[in-house]
Enzyme design. Structure first.
Site, PDB file in Angstrom:
ATOM      1  N   HIS A 294       1.257   6.097   5.479  1.00  0.00           N
ATOM      2  CA  HIS A 294       0.909   5.089   6.483  1.00  0.00           C
ATOM      3  C   HIS A 294      -0.583   5.164   6.822  1.00  0.00           C
ATOM      4  O   HIS A 294      -1.406   4.778   6.037  1.00  0.00           O
ATOM      5  CB  HIS A 294       1.812   5.282   7.714  1.00  0.00           C
TER       6      HIS A 294
ATOM      7  N   MET B 258      13.012   2.277  17.285  1.00  0.00           N
ATOM      8  CA  MET B 258      12.880   0.816  17.295  1.00  0.00           C
ATOM      9  C   MET B 258      13.009   0.318  18.739  1.00  0.00           C
ATOM     10  O   MET B 258      13.954   0.697  19.439  1.00  0.00           O
ATOM     11  CB  MET B 258      13.944   0.144  16.436  1.00  0.00           C
TER      12      MET B 258
ATOM     13  N   CYS C 145       8.009  -2.852   9.259  1.00  0.00           N
ATOM     14  CA  CYS C 145       8.669  -1.540   9.224  1.00  0.00           C
ATOM     15  C   CYS C 145       9.785  -1.465   8.171  1.00  0.00           C
ATOM     16  O   CYS C 145       9.983  -0.427   7.543  1.00  0.00           O
ATOM     17  CB  CYS C 145       9.263  -1.212  10.598  1.00  0.00           C
ATOM     18  N   HIS C 146      10.525  -2.563   7.990  1.00  0.00           N
ATOM     19  CA  HIS C 146      11.696  -2.486   7.095  1.00  0.00           C
ATOM     20  C   HIS C 146      11.412  -3.017   5.688  1.00  0.00           C
ATOM     21  O   HIS C 146      12.248  -2.848   4.803  1.00  0.00           O
ATOM     22  CB  HIS C 146      12.871  -3.271   7.700  1.00  0.00           C
TER      23      HIS C 146
HETATM   24 FE1  DHE Z   1      -1.005  -0.722  12.550  1.00  0.00          FE
HETATM   25  C1  DHE Z   1      -3.849   0.915  11.426  1.00  0.00           C
HETATM   26  C2  DHE Z   1       0.281  -0.613   9.401  1.00  0.00           C
HETATM   27  C3  DHE Z   1       1.975  -1.817  13.798  1.00  0.00           C
HETATM   28  C4  DHE Z   1      -2.563  -1.502  15.470  1.00  0.00           C
HETATM   29  N1  DHE Z   1      -1.645   0.058  10.757  1.00  0.00           N
HETATM   30  C5  DHE Z   1      -2.845   0.699  10.510  1.00  0.00           C
HETATM   31  C6  DHE Z   1      -2.889   1.081   9.123  1.00  0.00           C
HETATM   32  C7  DHE Z   1      -1.730   0.628   8.547  1.00  0.00           C
HETATM   33  C8  DHE Z   1      -0.948  -0.016   9.566  1.00  0.00           C
HETATM   34  C9  DHE Z   1      -1.325   0.766   7.106  1.00  0.00           C
HETATM   35  C10 DHE Z   1      -4.024   1.850   8.450  1.00  0.00           C
HETATM   36  C11 DHE Z   1      -5.108   0.911   7.970  1.00  0.00           C
HETATM   37  C12 DHE Z   1      -6.285   1.662   7.362  1.00  0.00           C
HETATM   38  O1  DHE Z   1      -6.771   2.621   7.985  1.00  0.00           O
HETATM   39  O2  DHE Z   1      -6.742   1.313   6.265  1.00  0.00           O
HETATM   40  N2  DHE Z   1       0.852  -1.094  11.743  1.00  0.00           N
HETATM   41  C13 DHE Z   1       1.156  -1.027  10.425  1.00  0.00           C
HETATM   42  C14 DHE Z   1       2.527  -1.437  10.216  1.00  0.00           C
HETATM   43  O3  DHE Z   1       3.109  -1.571   9.092  1.00  0.00           O
HETATM   44  C15 DHE Z   1       3.183  -1.591  11.545  1.00  0.00           C
HETATM   45  C16 DHE Z   1       4.109  -0.407  11.801  1.00  0.00           C
HETATM   46  C17 DHE Z   1       4.048  -2.843  11.666  1.00  0.00           C
HETATM   47  C18 DHE Z   1       3.382  -4.115  11.225  1.00  0.00           C
HETATM   48  O4  DHE Z   1       4.082  -5.018  10.750  1.00  0.00           O
HETATM   49  O5  DHE Z   1       2.167  -4.265  11.352  1.00  0.00           O
HETATM   50  C19 DHE Z   1       1.937  -1.528  12.448  1.00  0.00           C
HETATM   51  N3  DHE Z   1      -0.373  -1.482  14.354  1.00  0.00           N
HETATM   52  C20 DHE Z   1       0.878  -1.873  14.652  1.00  0.00           C
HETATM   53  C21 DHE Z   1       0.947  -2.398  16.006  1.00  0.00           C
HETATM   54  O6  DHE Z   1       1.976  -2.847  16.579  1.00  0.00           O
HETATM   55  C22 DHE Z   1      -0.411  -2.310  16.601  1.00  0.00           C
HETATM   56  C23 DHE Z   1      -0.428  -1.346  17.788  1.00  0.00           C
HETATM   57  C24 DHE Z   1      -0.932  -3.679  17.052  1.00  0.00           C
HETATM   58  C25 DHE Z   1      -0.905  -4.698  15.939  1.00  0.00           C
HETATM   59  O7  DHE Z   1      -1.970  -5.040  15.469  1.00  0.00           O
HETATM   60  O8  DHE Z   1       0.172  -5.126  15.538  1.00  0.00           O
HETATM   61  C26 DHE Z   1      -1.197  -1.735  15.420  1.00  0.00           C
HETATM   62  N4  DHE Z   1      -2.865  -0.338  13.310  1.00  0.00           N
HETATM   63  C27 DHE Z   1      -3.303  -0.818  14.508  1.00  0.00           C
HETATM   64  C28 DHE Z   1      -4.709  -0.458  14.663  1.00  0.00           C
HETATM   65  C29 DHE Z   1      -5.082   0.257  13.498  1.00  0.00           C
HETATM   66  C30 DHE Z   1      -3.896   0.302  12.666  1.00  0.00           C
HETATM   67  C31 DHE Z   1      -5.574  -0.773  15.880  1.00  0.00           C
HETATM   68  C32 DHE Z   1      -6.457   0.872  13.186  1.00  0.00           C
HETATM   69  C33 DHE Z   1      -6.609   2.158  13.946  1.00  0.00           C
HETATM   70  C34 DHE Z   1      -7.891   2.909  13.602  1.00  0.00           C
HETATM   71  O9  DHE Z   1      -8.502   3.469  14.524  1.00  0.00           O
HETATM   72  O10 DHE Z   1      -8.263   3.000  12.437  1.00  0.00           O
END
Ligand code: DHE
Length: 581
Positions: free
Chosen positions: A375, A131, A93-94
């Protein structure tokens, strides 16, 4: 080097299941297998840490650095611990360089005036801005841990190492050469209705048969896999770990196998394949691309072997203030349906890149100015417009992939987080795209049909009340009358464990709120191929997949198995390959 493995098993967002204390946490949960898998990452980070520790040592030596040099707040092991924690919990996030994105900037000019005591309280208790309270809220940090991180973020950020082609190639492995792979499915299962399920903290993917609900295979992957995609043919499953390890799984083999892998950097979130075909050209399954967080870049790969072919840096200037940014990370990526292009969203600069993959030696990129901190996102119903959240600006951005121009920017609410969003026909307003919000308990519907419904296009036409804030994902299906929303990151524990379901024919009526579990959190919904079942994850150390009958809104079954460790995203082959959502 055990420590690195340990922190990788810990979620970025709250996972209540972990015990308190930076050092002790999850020690017992690190399997032998996990240790082995981490060895490659560990080596590059060992080098990184070495350089960091040398910097710190230079700072703390009083005789070498007389009075004008600030004395470091942390050194040695303490710095190492805090550094890992920051990378794994906070960096997403940061930003690794702490310049801010989904969370605010944490550079020393901002943090020092606040001071250790106040910063530690913020980390422990959380903020109104969303947060989580890492101590009081989700119980993963003690007060001492929070103080350690409070000190850490007052120190100058040190950049992680680069990861060049030499390092990438050294990680590339083809387990099954292309000519040894089958030419037709070798099993009789209905593989188009398979679900690939991310087992986040296990560093694995489960392949579940959507017809029989059997776990057909569990494949090793990168750590904390973030998202999955299928090739347009559906046969190849692409995975991307948070550690930037990409793998390709062949769903036709019996048994199912991971056929190649490569590590494209140190931190990544997205992967996609080439999907364009016309009468003249066919790029289906030819190429793949990974979007790195660190180093900030995208890496083009061979679509069948994952051989690394080209790295493209995203270090550049912000679209609006035109300031140099050293860490513009790649957020979501999708493959265009109009041209041989990928839509690549650059978080920190606010550029949407349309990258033409037809000639990667002479790469053509259209850089569209949009909004900062891009995002996640998905296609509209027509698959012409890609709609992506600029969540820290409370907006959705629509890009027209046919004309290659920005179409609209719409303010929707506090921190929209659509996942890939949901498309359906609103009875009053026509075709809409729906997003939940992290920061408020609403779903916004925006009109997406400028041709037939111009007066409603690119406006919020309706706002629905949801059973909780902290919404991450939303889902519907062309065969369904329902719209499902989770509240995974709500502060309310009942909301975390429930979903809100709307009947899209009667959007003025109150929705149904269903409490699904007494443990963990509910996250991410996915339909089966027919669109009559919804699969929902219970995000817990001992997780489950709940299968709901979408018509009657009653539970059909629960898939339980010791291998289902922290299941998060689930991706049905048919729906994902054809962008059905
Ligand atoms: Fe995600 C999608 C980034 C936290 C589960 N997440 C995405 C995408 C991005 C992203 C850029 C889109 C990808 C794409 O479609 O090409 N996510 C981030 C972060 O930067 C963040 C805020 C913090 C981190 O450091 O990762 C973050 N995300 C989370 C979670 O805490 C989740 C719930 C569990 C985990 O894996 O850490 C989570 N993100 C998901 C999931 C998708 C996702 C399951 C795909 C959803 C979909 O249906 O396409």
């Amino acid at each position: 080097m055990k420590k690195f493995g340990i922190v990788f098993l810990v979620s970025v967002f709250p996972l209540v299941i972990m015990g308190a204390g930076i050092v002790q946490k999850a020690e017992a949960q690190l399997s032998q297998k996990a240790e082995e898998q981490l060895s490659e990452i560990t080596e590059s980070f060992r080098r990184y840490l070495q350089s960091v520790l040398e910097t710190i040592e230079a700072e703390v030596k009083p005789e070498a650095q007389p009075s004008e040099k600030p004395v470091a707040l942390l050194a040695g092991k303490e710095y190492e611990n805090a550094n890992w924690e920051y990378f794994n919990r906070c960096g997403g996030c940061h930003g690794m360089l702490r310049k801010g994105a989904t969370g605010p900037a944490l550079t020393p000019d901002k943090t020092k005036p606040i001071g250790t005591e106040k910063l530690a309280k913020i980390i422990f208790n959380g903020t109104e801005g969303g947060m989580p309270g890492w101590g009081a809220g989700v119980n993963v940090y003690t007060k001492d841990d929070a103080e350690l991180l409070a000190k850490y973020i007052q120190m100058e950020p040190v950049a992680p190492p680069e990861f060049n082609m030499k390092e990438i190639r050294a990680t590339w492995k083809v387990h099954v050469p292309v000519d040894k792979r089958p030419t037709k499915p070798m099993h009789n299962r209905n593989w188009e209705n398979f679900f690939a399920v991310i087992l986040r903290d296990a560093g694995k993917i489960a392949i579940i048969d959507g017809d029989t609900k059997e776990i057909v295979s569990v494949q090793d992957s990168g750590f904390a896999v973030h998202t999955l995609r299928y090739s347009k043919s559906g046969r190849w499953l692409y995975t991307i770990g948070r550690d930037a390890k990409a793998t390709i799984v062949d769903l036709w083999m019996d048994p199912i196998q991971t056929v190649a892998e490569v590590k494209t950097g140190l931190d990544a979130r997205s992967i996609e394949s080439s999907k364009y075909e016309s009468k003249k050209v066919n790029y289906v399954d030819k190429l793949a691309v990974v979007g790195n967080y660190w180093p900030p870049s995208y890496v083009i790969l061979d679509g069948l072997t994952l051989e690394p072919l080209k790295i493209v840096s995203t270090r550049s200037y912000t679209y609006d203030t035109q300031e140099y940014h050293p860490e513009p990370r790649i957020a979501s990526i999708v493959a265009s349906h109009y041209y041989p292009e990928w839509v690549i969203n650059v978080k920190e600069t606010g550029h949407i890149l349309l990258v033409d993959y037809s000639d990667i030696k002479n790469l053509k990129v259209s850089a569209i100015e949009s909004e900062r901190f891009l995002h996640d996102g998905g296609w509209d119903k027509s698959k012409r417009y890609f709609i992506v959240a600029a969540n820290m600006r409370d907006k959705l951005v629509a890009v027209d992939t046919k004309t290659k121009k920005l179409k609209a920017i719409v303010e929707t609410g506090v921190k929209p987080h659509p996942g890939r969003g949901a498309n359906f026909k609103d009875p009053e307003f026509g075709w809409v795209f729906a997003t939940p919000h992290l920061g408020e308990a609403t779903v916004a519907l925006i009109g997406t049909d400028p041709k037939h419904n111009p007066e409603n296009a690119w406006k919020v036409v309706r706002r629905l009340k949801v059973g909780g804030d902290g919404g991450l994902f939303i889902k519907t299906h062309p065969e369904s009358n329902h719209l499902w929303v989770d509240h995974t990151l709500s502060k309310d524990i009942d909301a975390q464990r429930s979903v809100t379901v709307y009947d899209i024919r009667y959007l003025n009526a109150a929705p149904t709120i269903i409490k699904l579990t007494d443990k963990g959190r509910i996250v991410h919904m996915e339909y089966n191929k027919e669109g009559n079942e919804v699969w929902i994850s219970v995000w817990d150390r001992q997780g489950e997949i709940i299968v709901y009958d979408d018509k009657t809104l009653t539970e059909k079954t629960r898939i339980k198995d010791p291998s289902l460790v922290t299941p998060t995203g689930k991706f049905n082959v048919y729906n994902t390959r054809l962008d059905v959502y």
